[in-house]
Scaffold this motif. Structure first.
Motif, PDB file in Angstrom:
ATOM      1  N   ARG A  41       0.984  -1.241   0.087  1.00  0.00           N
ATOM      2  CA  ARG A  41       0.123   0.217  -0.048  1.00  0.00           C
ATOM      3  C   ARG A  41       0.826   1.110  -0.072  1.00  0.00           C
ATOM      4  O   ARG A  41       0.524   2.139  -0.841  1.00  0.00           O
ATOM      5  N   MET A  42       2.069   1.211   0.797  1.00  0.00           N
ATOM      6  CA  MET A  42       2.894   2.469   0.778  1.00  0.00           C
ATOM      7  C   MET A  42       3.726   2.367  -0.569  1.00  0.00           C
ATOM      8  O   MET A  42       3.853   3.789  -0.808  1.00  0.00           O
ATOM      9  N   ARG A  43       3.822   1.407  -1.165  1.00  0.00           N
ATOM     10  CA  ARG A  43       4.511   1.419  -2.663  1.00  0.00           C
ATOM     11  C   ARG A  43       3.594   2.195  -3.563  1.00  0.00           C
ATOM     12  O   ARG A  43       3.799   2.969  -4.355  1.00  0.00           O
ATOM     13  N   GLU A  44       2.307   1.596  -3.414  1.00  0.00           N
ATOM     14  CA  GLU A  44       1.209   2.239  -4.551  1.00  0.00           C
ATOM     15  C   GLU A  44       1.125   3.811  -4.111  1.00  0.00           C
ATOM     16  O   GLU A  44       0.709   4.506  -5.095  1.00  0.00           O
ATOM     17  N   ALA A  45       1.097   4.126  -2.889  1.00  0.00           N
ATOM     18  CA  ALA A  45       0.879   5.536  -2.516  1.00  0.00           C
ATOM     19  C   ALA A  45       1.845   6.380  -2.835  1.00  0.00           C
ATOM     20  O   ALA A  45       1.984   7.565  -2.678  1.00  0.00           O
ATOM     21  N   GLY A  46       3.074   5.792  -3.399  1.00  0.00           N
ATOM     22  CA  GLY A  46       4.363   6.339  -3.891  1.00  0.00           C
ATOM     23  C   GLY A  46       5.395   6.927  -2.501  1.00  0.00           C
ATOM     24  O   GLY A  46       6.139   7.628  -2.703  1.00  0.00           O
TER      25      GLY A  46
END
Length: 151
Positions: A41-46
């Motif tokens: 989720r943190m990767r997808e949020a940048g």
């Protein structure tokens, strides 16, 4: 945005970016699946942009690092863009930063030795377009370098 568990997970990730998601999750007190979901989720949020290899350039023979602070002659409408495009083409330029103020751009340049740096400076840097002023700062020692922030 981030809760305490996310921050804890990021702290462990910052200190050991090569660790598996399962290992990071265990250290943060989560199941492997829950830790993986949070990291994803943190990767997808940048928030997590990737994992980088950190190379010791001195160990590869690049003993000279110079920071060039450059003020541009902005008389031409596209001077900034033209300069940045040309600077990206210099292989020894490892970092380009832009600023507001007296200095417009900072380039980090790596060279094997002073003779190599002089060659890069004369043949490539001084050939870059729209330079009004340039100041070279030779790196003597890196006293502290840490991109991790307290979470």
């Amino acid at each position: 945005m981030l809760d305490d568990v996310d921050r804890r997970l990021l702290r462990y990730f910052q200190s050991d970016p090569g660790a598996s998601a399962a290992d990071l999750a265990e250290r943060a007190g989560l199941s492997g699946a829950a830790g993986w979901r949070r990291l994803e989720r943190m990767r997808e949020a940048g928030i997590i942009r990737g994992v980088e290899a950190r190379i010791d350039w001195a160990a590869l023979g690049y003993a000279v690092e110079v920071s060039l602070r450059i003020a541009l002659d902005k008389g031409e409408a596209r001077a900034f863009d033209t300069f940045l495009a040309a600077a990206r083409e210099v292989p020894e330029v490892i970092e380009i930063q832009t600023f507001l103020g007296r200095v417009d751009v900072r380039l980090s340049v790596l060279a094997r030795d002073m003779a190599h740096y002089q060659q890069i400076y004369r043949d490539r840097i001084l050939a870059l377009p729209h330079i009004a002023d340039i100041e070279a700062l030779m790196l003597v020692a890196r006293v502290h370098h840490d991109e991790a922030l307290p979470l």
